[in-house]
Scaffold this active site. Structure first.
Site, PDB file in Angstrom:
ATOM      1  CG  HIS A  10      41.778  40.073  44.669  1.00 30.94           C
ATOM      2  ND1 HIS A  10      41.749  40.152  46.049  1.00 30.94           N
ATOM      3  CD2 HIS A  10      42.745  40.927  44.269  1.00 30.94           C
ATOM      4  CE1 HIS A  10      42.635  41.034  46.450  1.00 30.94           C
ATOM      5  NE2 HIS A  10      43.255  41.519  45.395  1.00 30.94           N
ATOM      6  CG  HIS A  43      50.888  37.006  48.638  1.00 31.15           C
ATOM      7  ND1 HIS A  43      50.917  38.354  48.899  1.00 31.15           N
ATOM      8  CD2 HIS A  43      51.646  36.430  49.604  1.00 31.15           C
ATOM      9  CE1 HIS A  43      51.651  38.580  49.978  1.00 31.15           C
ATOM     10  NE2 HIS A  43      52.100  37.416  50.434  1.00 31.15           N
ATOM     11  NE  ARG A  49      45.003  38.927  54.391  1.00 32.87           N
ATOM     12  CZ  ARG A  49      45.535  40.147  54.450  1.00 32.87           C
ATOM     13  NH1 ARG A  49      45.274  41.031  53.516  1.00 32.87           N
ATOM     14  NH2 ARG A  49      46.315  40.484  55.454  1.00 32.87           N
ATOM     15  CD  GLU A  70      52.609  38.509  44.853  1.00 36.57           C
ATOM     16  OE1 GLU A  70      52.123  38.850  45.946  1.00 36.57           O
ATOM     17  OE2 GLU A  70      52.211  38.925  43.769  1.00 36.57           O
ATOM     18  CB  THR A 101      52.203  43.485  48.921  1.00 35.88           C
ATOM     19  OG1 THR A 101      51.673  42.164  48.885  1.00 35.88           O
ATOM     20  CG2 THR A 101      53.643  43.453  49.342  1.00 35.88           C
ATOM     21  CD  GLU A 151      56.041  41.940  40.863  1.00 38.52           C
ATOM     22  OE1 GLU A 151      56.239  40.709  40.967  1.00 38.52           O
ATOM     23  OE2 GLU A 151      54.919  42.472  40.987  1.00 38.52           O
TER      24      GLU A 151
HETATM   25  N1  PXP Z   1      52.926  41.946  42.363  1.00 45.72           N
HETATM   26  C1  PXP Z   1      53.066  41.781  43.698  1.00 45.72           C
HETATM   27  C2  PXP Z   1      54.416  41.433  44.236  1.00 45.72           C
HETATM   28  C3  PXP Z   1      51.951  41.885  44.558  1.00 45.72           C
HETATM   29  O1  PXP Z   1      52.105  41.721  45.892  1.00 45.72           O
HETATM   30  C4  PXP Z   1      50.690  42.137  44.004  1.00 45.72           C
HETATM   31  C5  PXP Z   1      49.482  42.181  44.896  1.00 45.72           C
HETATM   32  O2  PXP Z   1      49.234  40.917  45.419  1.00 45.72           O
HETATM   33  C6  PXP Z   1      50.596  42.291  42.604  1.00 45.72           C
HETATM   34  C7  PXP Z   1      51.728  42.211  41.814  1.00 45.72           C
HETATM   35  C8  PXP Z   1      49.273  42.528  41.932  1.00 45.72           C
HETATM   36  O3  PXP Z   1      48.748  43.737  42.364  1.00 45.72           O
HETATM   37  P1  PXP Z   1      47.271  44.128  41.923  1.00 45.72           P
HETATM   38  O4  PXP Z   1      46.348  43.090  42.483  1.00 45.72           O
HETATM   39  O5  PXP Z   1      47.093  45.473  42.532  1.00 45.72           O
HETATM   40  O6  PXP Z   1      47.255  44.134  40.418  1.00 45.72           O
END
Ligand code: PXP
Length: 239
Positions: A10, A43, A49, A70, A101, A151
């Site tokens: 983000h 990711h 994006r 990821e 995801t 995970e």
């Molecule tokens: N783990 C995985 C595999 C994810 O796809 C994500 C989201 O990108 C996260 C952890 C982190 O999720 P959040 O941003 O909701 O903390």
């Protein structure tokens, strides 16, 4: 004590809002590590994006803890992973229209192709984690395709509206973590975790790492906002 992997997607989302160079996720990763994080998670989406190939290559050079990539088990992205060689890959399902995801990987139904992808990554010395729903059949299937880690997707737990639902999801996570540990896999968890809902999970000893992104970046905006305004105000005052 569980480890913390910080997902910095983000930071890149904010950069892409203007299509410029700020804020830079590579610089953010340095700060995240200085604050004590045990790993950096990004990711690389097929639609690029947020995180870009440039970010991934630079992070591979600069991350001092552990870089967890990821990615979807898609041919183009697998090639990139084999070239960049992050410390670890977490395979996730990916749909272009989703905001984030949404679900876990369907491992049981895709054993053959996942086994092939995991073998390629293993040959390159990359540890592999599979992002799965808290479901015992998916845990067993992950073990059968030689995953090093699972995970556990905590999305249903964090989105549960009623306590009875949350209890059921918590129990599914606990049982899945125990089985994965018993089968010899490392156990991570993540998705939607924040400063409140993580507390209930912490007694689950089998979970060794939490991957958290959105809530940490959201909090950083709030905790840093006053200082950012003060700095601009000082500048104006000096002028
Ligand atoms: N783990 C995985 C595999 C994810 O796809 C994500 C989201 O990108 C996260 C952890 C982190 O999720 P959040 O941003 O909701 O903390």
């Amino acid at each position: 004590m569980a480890r913390l992997g910080v997902n910095i997607d983000h930071i890149a989302t904010l950069r892409q809002a203007r299509g410029g160079v700020e804020p830079d996720p590579v610089a953010a990763a340095v700060l995240v590590e200085l604050a004590g994080a045990d790993g950096i998670v990004v990711h690389l989406r097929e639609d690029r994006r947020h995180i870009k190939d440039r970010d991934l290559h630079l992070l591979r050079e600069t991350v001092r803890t552990k870089l967890d990539l990821e990615m979807a088990p898609a041919e183009e992205i697998v090639k990139i992973a084999l070239d960049v060689k992050p410390h670890m890959v977490t395979l996730v399902p990916e749909r272009r229209e989703e905001l984030t995801t949404e679900g876990g990987l369907e491992v049981a139904g895709n054993r053959e192709s996942l086994h092939g992808t995991i073998a390629l990554l293993h040959d390159a010395g990359i540890a592999v984690s599979l992002f799965i729903a808290p479901d015992l059949n998916q845990v067993k299937a992950a073990h059968r395709v030689s995953a090093d880690y699972v995970e556990i997707h905590t999305g249903r737990y964090v989105n549960a509206k009623r306590l009875i639902e949350q209890d059921a999801e918590f129990e599914a996570i606990r049982q899945s973590a125990k089985l994965a540990y018993k089968l010899g896999m490392g156990v991570n968890a993540g998705h939607g975790l924040n400063y409140r809902n993580i507390k209930r999970l912490l007694p689950i000893q089998e979970i060794v790492e939490y991957n958290i992104g959105h809530s940490i970046v959201s909090r950083a905006v709030m905790t840093g906002l006053q200082q950012a305004v003060r700095e601009m105000k000082d500048l104006l005052n000096k002028g």
